[in-house]
Design a protein around this motif. Structure first.
Motif, mmCIF file in Angstrom:
data_model
loop_
_atom_site.group_PDB
_atom_site.id
_atom_site.type_symbol
_atom_site.label_atom_id
_atom_site.label_comp_id
_atom_site.label_asym_id
_atom_site.label_seq_id
_atom_site.Cartn_x
_atom_site.Cartn_y
_atom_site.Cartn_z
ATOM 1 N N LEU A 120 -2.227 5.870 8.629
ATOM 2 C CA LEU A 120 -3.149 4.821 8.207
ATOM 3 C C LEU A 120 -2.806 3.538 8.961
ATOM 4 O O LEU A 120 -1.659 3.077 8.900
ATOM 5 C CB LEU A 120 -3.037 4.572 6.709
ATOM 6 C CG LEU A 120 -3.342 5.764 5.788
ATOM 7 C CD1 LEU A 120 -3.000 5.420 4.347
ATOM 8 C CD2 LEU A 120 -4.805 6.156 5.895
ATOM 9 N N GLN A 141 0.820 -1.212 0.000
ATOM 10 C CA GLN A 141 0.000 0.000 0.000
ATOM 11 C C GLN A 141 0.856 1.265 0.000
ATOM 12 O O GLN A 141 0.450 2.287 -0.556
ATOM 13 C CB GLN A 141 -0.955 -0.011 1.194
ATOM 14 C CG GLN A 141 -1.956 -1.155 1.181
ATOM 15 C CD GLN A 141 -2.718 -1.248 -0.128
ATOM 16 O OE1 GLN A 141 -3.111 -0.224 -0.714
ATOM 17 N NE2 GLN A 141 -2.935 -2.466 -0.608
ATOM 18 N N VAL A 165 -7.977 1.145 8.186
ATOM 19 C CA VAL A 165 -8.311 0.482 6.922
ATOM 20 C C VAL A 165 -8.468 -1.009 7.192
ATOM 21 O O VAL A 165 -7.629 -1.618 7.868
ATOM 22 C CB VAL A 165 -7.204 0.707 5.873
ATOM 23 C CG1 VAL A 165 -7.548 -0.010 4.566
ATOM 24 C CG2 VAL A 165 -6.979 2.197 5.638
ATOM 25 N N PHE A 167 -3.475 -0.295 9.044
ATOM 26 C CA PHE A 167 -4.008 -1.417 8.270
ATOM 27 C C PHE A 167 -4.286 -2.551 9.250
ATOM 28 O O PHE A 167 -3.388 -3.216 9.736
ATOM 29 C CB PHE A 167 -3.021 -1.813 7.171
ATOM 30 C CG PHE A 167 -2.908 -0.758 6.109
ATOM 31 C CD1 PHE A 167 -3.727 -0.791 4.987
ATOM 32 C CD2 PHE A 167 -2.019 0.301 6.253
ATOM 33 C CE1 PHE A 167 -3.657 0.204 4.022
ATOM 34 C CE2 PHE A 167 -1.942 1.298 5.289
ATOM 35 C CZ PHE A 167 -2.769 1.250 4.178
ATOM 36 N N VAL A 212 -9.124 -2.493 -0.521
ATOM 37 C CA VAL A 212 -8.208 -1.755 0.347
ATOM 38 C C VAL A 212 -7.735 -0.480 -0.347
ATOM 39 O O VAL A 212 -7.738 0.605 0.246
ATOM 40 C CB VAL A 212 -7.009 -2.641 0.741
ATOM 41 C CG1 VAL A 212 -5.944 -1.811 1.466
ATOM 42 C CG2 VAL A 212 -7.454 -3.790 1.632
ATOM 43 N N ALA A 259 -10.416 2.139 -0.408
ATOM 44 C CA ALA A 259 -10.559 2.780 0.896
ATOM 45 C C ALA A 259 -9.434 3.776 1.141
ATOM 46 O O ALA A 259 -9.657 4.865 1.688
ATOM 47 C CB ALA A 259 -10.580 1.718 1.989
ATOM 48 N N VAL A 260 -8.227 3.421 0.728
ATOM 49 C CA VAL A 260 -7.082 4.309 0.908
ATOM 50 C C VAL A 260 -7.263 5.594 0.117
ATOM 51 O O VAL A 260 -7.024 6.700 0.631
ATOM 52 C CB VAL A 260 -5.779 3.588 0.495
ATOM 53 C CG1 VAL A 260 -4.623 4.581 0.362
ATOM 54 C CG2 VAL A 260 -5.427 2.504 1.508
ATOM 55 N N ILE A 266 -9.697 7.928 1.785
ATOM 56 C CA ILE A 266 -9.085 8.603 2.942
ATOM 57 C C ILE A 266 -8.160 9.717 2.481
ATOM 58 O O ILE A 266 -8.206 10.845 3.015
ATOM 59 C CB ILE A 266 -8.325 7.588 3.805
ATOM 60 C CG1 ILE A 266 -9.301 6.610 4.470
ATOM 61 C CG2 ILE A 266 -7.476 8.295 4.860
ATOM 62 C CD1 ILE A 266 -8.636 5.392 5.057
#
Length: 207
Positions: free
Chosen positions: A135, A21, A186, A137, A195, A198-199, A202
């Motif tokens: 973030l 990510q 997340v 995870f 994922v 969603a990132v 944000i």
């Protein structure tokens, strides 16, 4: 702290997919015409990378939690001064795979190092630096450890017990609950496309 760039940190337990990510976020920011520096902890500068080797080595005599915490912050102090702050002051965004929250989760919640001691080391090491966005995870430790083991080339943190990783997870979530303005959680158990979606949501809302 007089910086121009934005400081984004990625946190979570083993096998949460942070490194993947981090590269995705770098590419997304570069597509927004941002200059980006991607780095990691422990490590991120020549001195910090040398200390990383000490931290991750499976020493026959073991490594006490206090020793581990001191090494982590020694590496972090070098990393902040040599890599992170110069990049932020030059206007680059910095994405860091792990940062201070990992010390509170692993050495603090996981291994029992007192939070006041960690806070003192943080104050000494960071020169006033704080992430703009963190973030986390999050996924069940049983899933994360299975992913890490399947990946191979495990380090000694990935060999920790499930109970230890449960404490680490709780430590991350507790910190996020205390400062919701800085953290975003997340669901790392979702598939990669979900994922990343969603990132992006944000990043668009927070940055």
């Amino acid at each position: 702290m007089n910086t121009i760039g934005r400081f984004i940190t990625l946190e979570g337990g083993e096998g949460a997919g942070k490194s993947t990510q981090a590269r995705f976020i770098r590419d997304w920011l570069q597509a927004q015409h941002r200059s980006v520096v991607l780095t990691r902890e422990p490590g991120g500068s020549p001195l910090a990378e040398a200390i990383r080797g000490l931290v991750l080595n499976d020493w026959e005599e073991g490594i006490a939690p206090a020793t581990e915490a001191l090494l982590m912050f020694a590496a972090r102090a070098a990393h902040v001064r040599s890599t992170i702050l110069p990049a932020l002051r030059a206007g680059s965004d910095v994405i860091c795979d792990r940062f201070t929250d990992s010390s509170y989760a692993y050495q603090g919640a996981g291994k029992g190092v007192d939070e006041s001691a960690l806070a003192a080391l943080e104050s000494l090491s960071l020169e006033g630096l704080r992430p703009d966005l963190t973030l986390i995870f999050d996924l069940p430790p049983s899933v994360g450890l299975a992913r890490a083991q399947a990946r191979g080339d495990a380090n000694r943190f990935e060999a920790e017990t499930l109970e230890f990783m449960e404490r680490v997870r709780a430590g991350f979530l507790r910190r996020a609950a205390q400062q919701p303005q800085r953290y975003a959680i997340v669901d790392a158990a979702a598939d990669q496309a979900a994922v990343q979606q969603a990132v992006v949501k944000i990043l668009e809302s927070r940055l």
